[in-house]
Design an enzyme around this catalytic site. Structure first.
Site, PDB file in Angstrom:
ATOM      1  N   GLU A  44      11.389  20.915   9.458  1.00  0.00           N
ATOM      2  CA  GLU A  44      11.752  21.899   8.376  1.00  0.00           C
ATOM      3  C   GLU A  44      11.982  23.145   8.941  1.00  0.00           C
ATOM      4  O   GLU A  44      12.870  24.029   8.496  1.00  0.00           O
ATOM      5  CB  GLU A  44      10.687  21.956   7.529  1.00  0.00           C
ATOM      6  CG  GLU A  44      10.443  20.713   6.748  1.00  0.00           C
ATOM      7  CD  GLU A  44      11.670  20.368   5.577  1.00  0.00           C
ATOM      8  OE1 GLU A  44      12.515  21.206   5.461  1.00  0.00           O
ATOM      9  OE2 GLU A  44      11.996  19.199   5.289  1.00  0.00           O
ATOM     10  N   GLN A  49      18.056  27.591   7.511  1.00  0.00           N
ATOM     11  CA  GLN A  49      19.469  28.284   7.752  1.00  0.00           C
ATOM     12  C   GLN A  49      20.175  27.564   8.953  1.00  0.00           C
ATOM     13  O   GLN A  49      21.079  28.339   9.533  1.00  0.00           O
ATOM     14  CB  GLN A  49      18.764  29.900   8.483  1.00  0.00           C
ATOM     15  CG  GLN A  49      18.255  30.675   7.703  1.00  0.00           C
ATOM     16  CD  GLN A  49      18.901  31.190   6.223  1.00  0.00           C
ATOM     17  OE1 GLN A  49      20.057  31.246   6.292  1.00  0.00           O
ATOM     18  NE2 GLN A  49      17.982  31.468   5.363  1.00  0.00           N
ATOM     19  N   TYR A 125       8.970  27.045   0.107  1.00  0.00           N
ATOM     20  CA  TYR A 125       9.798  25.878   0.419  1.00  0.00           C
ATOM     21  C   TYR A 125       9.321  24.946   1.547  1.00  0.00           C
ATOM     22  O   TYR A 125       8.885  23.712   1.362  1.00  0.00           O
ATOM     23  CB  TYR A 125      11.182  26.006   0.620  1.00  0.00           C
ATOM     24  CG  TYR A 125      11.983  24.816   1.237  1.00  0.00           C
ATOM     25  CD1 TYR A 125      12.214  23.888   0.601  1.00  0.00           C
ATOM     26  CD2 TYR A 125      12.221  24.783   2.340  1.00  0.00           C
ATOM     27  CE1 TYR A 125      12.831  22.726   0.878  1.00  0.00           C
ATOM     28  CE2 TYR A 125      12.892  23.564   3.335  1.00  0.00           C
ATOM     29  CZ  TYR A 125      12.924  22.507   2.109  1.00  0.00           C
ATOM     30  OH  TYR A 125      13.486  21.579   2.681  1.00  0.00           O
ATOM     31  N   ASP A 143      15.342  23.759  -2.238  1.00  0.00           N
ATOM     32  CA  ASP A 143      16.385  24.364  -1.091  1.00  0.00           C
ATOM     33  C   ASP A 143      17.724  24.561  -1.693  1.00  0.00           C
ATOM     34  O   ASP A 143      17.806  24.395  -3.139  1.00  0.00           O
ATOM     35  CB  ASP A 143      16.174  23.379   0.129  1.00  0.00           C
ATOM     36  CG  ASP A 143      16.902  22.151  -0.112  1.00  0.00           C
ATOM     37  OD1 ASP A 143      17.187  21.804  -1.150  1.00  0.00           O
ATOM     38  OD2 ASP A 143      17.254  21.481   0.987  1.00  0.00           O
TER      39      ASP A 143
END
Length: 348
Positions: A44, A49, A125, A143
């Protein structure tokens, strides 16, 4: 709708879940096999990004070299930063080490969202994803994929990023109490493979019947986004020097805070709007300015770097000579500078 939506989505996931190196398959999960929190957390953090395709090789190298959180916590900073090179957003690598050391000292990961949120580099998140996937705790995991799916299911046209709180409320309405980890991963897979940003494959979507945007014929138009402002242009100069006597290269380690923090690189000027600011070379020498330049885009600006090179035995005022140096440890922008300059050093 909410219960039947989750049932339809999970039935599809049971048949079509992506095979990922950090994931436990639905079949194995049903047999009682549980995910490793370390692998879920690491994946994760890496995926922030960044795409799944870009992360797979990095994840496999990290977990081969550091198979558990204690091994990563004991790793030297420079080795971890070098292994991270190329993934970008280098603050993630610094937080990764800080988090690994906190977790190793505590004897394991917290199993609640609240506890996970106390860890370095773990935001809402990531905490929700780890809690649901690794510990089977019901959590609202949102997300970019989940935002897109949710906006289409409800035909919610408010533009991002302002719409995020509302989308989270809507995503919570869909989230089931049963199989929370499988559901979270199913939503991610749906957004990545069918409910894609462009040309969503609505005709084969497992939740086709629940989608208001599909019914209205506007799925491809959602989610709407507020237009982004143009990124500013910055410029700078980078100096690449080699010491002929032993082949050492002039390298500096950037400050821990700021862009490329803690990463090795070549000395240079600051990066400023309107051209490189006044600066001094890192050592006294005859510097050759190369034809061509490096162009690189960061999250908030575009960067242009002029490259100057030399061979010298002088003592530097910035950086240090390193006889043992691997270009693979450089962040992407510095690797671009290396690629431009290296042919000028014919014995490289």
């Amino acid at each position: 709708m909410c219960e039947s939506f989750a049932e339809d989505l999970l039935a599809w996931y049971d048949r079509h879940a992506r095979e990922l190196p950090w994931r436990i398959s639905p079949a194995d999960h049903a047999k009682g096999l549980r995910p490793d929190p370390y692998r879920i957390w690491l994946s994760e953090v890496m995926l922030q990004q960044t795409t799944v395709a870009a992360v797979k090789d990095y994840f496999n190298r990290f977990t081969t070299r550091w198979p558990d959180v204690a091994a990563l916590a004991a790793a030297p900073d420079a080795e971890v930063m070098a292994e991270w090179a190329g993934l970008g957003y280098y603050a993630r690598a610094r937080n990764l080490l800080a988090c690994a050391r906190v977790v190793a000292d505590a004897g394991g990961f917290p199993q609640t969202e609240a506890g996970l949120l106390t860890l370095p580099g773990v935001g809402p998140y990531t905490a929700a994803a780890i809690a649901s996937i690794a510990f089977a705790t019901p959590a609202v995991v949102v997300d970019g994929n989940v935002e897109r799916v949710t906006s289409r299911i409800f035909a919610m046209g408010d533009p991002l990023p302002a719409a995020r709180p509302k989308l989270r409320e809507l995503a919570a309405q869909l989230s089931p109490q049963k199989r929370p980890g499988d559901y979270a991963q199913a939503m991610m897979d749906l957004g990545a493979t069918i409910c894609t940003p462009r040309n969503p494959a609505c005709t084969i979507c497992p939740v086709f019947a629940h989608c208001e945007a599909r019914r209205l014929g506007i799925a491809a138009d959602l989610p709407r986004k507020t237009p982004k402002a143009a990124k500013p242009e910055r410029a700078g100069v980078v100096y690449i020097a080699r010491r002929p006597s032993d082949g050492a290269w002039l390298i500096e380690t950037r400050p821990d805070k700021g862009l490329l923090g803690g990463m090795p690189g070549f000395p240079g000027s600051d990066w400023a709007v309107g051209g490189a600011p006044a600066h001094e070379p890192p050592l006294a020498a005859d510097w050759l300015t190369l034809n061509g330049e490096v162009r690189h885009t960061f999250t908030h600006f575009h960067l242009t770097l002029q490259i100057r090179i030399t061979r010298s035995e002088a003592e530097p005022q910035q950086g240090a000579w390193r006889p043992a140096f691997s270009p693979a440890a450089l962040p992407t922008v510095m690797r671009k500078a290396w690629d431009l300059a290296a042919p000028q050093f014919h014995d490289v």
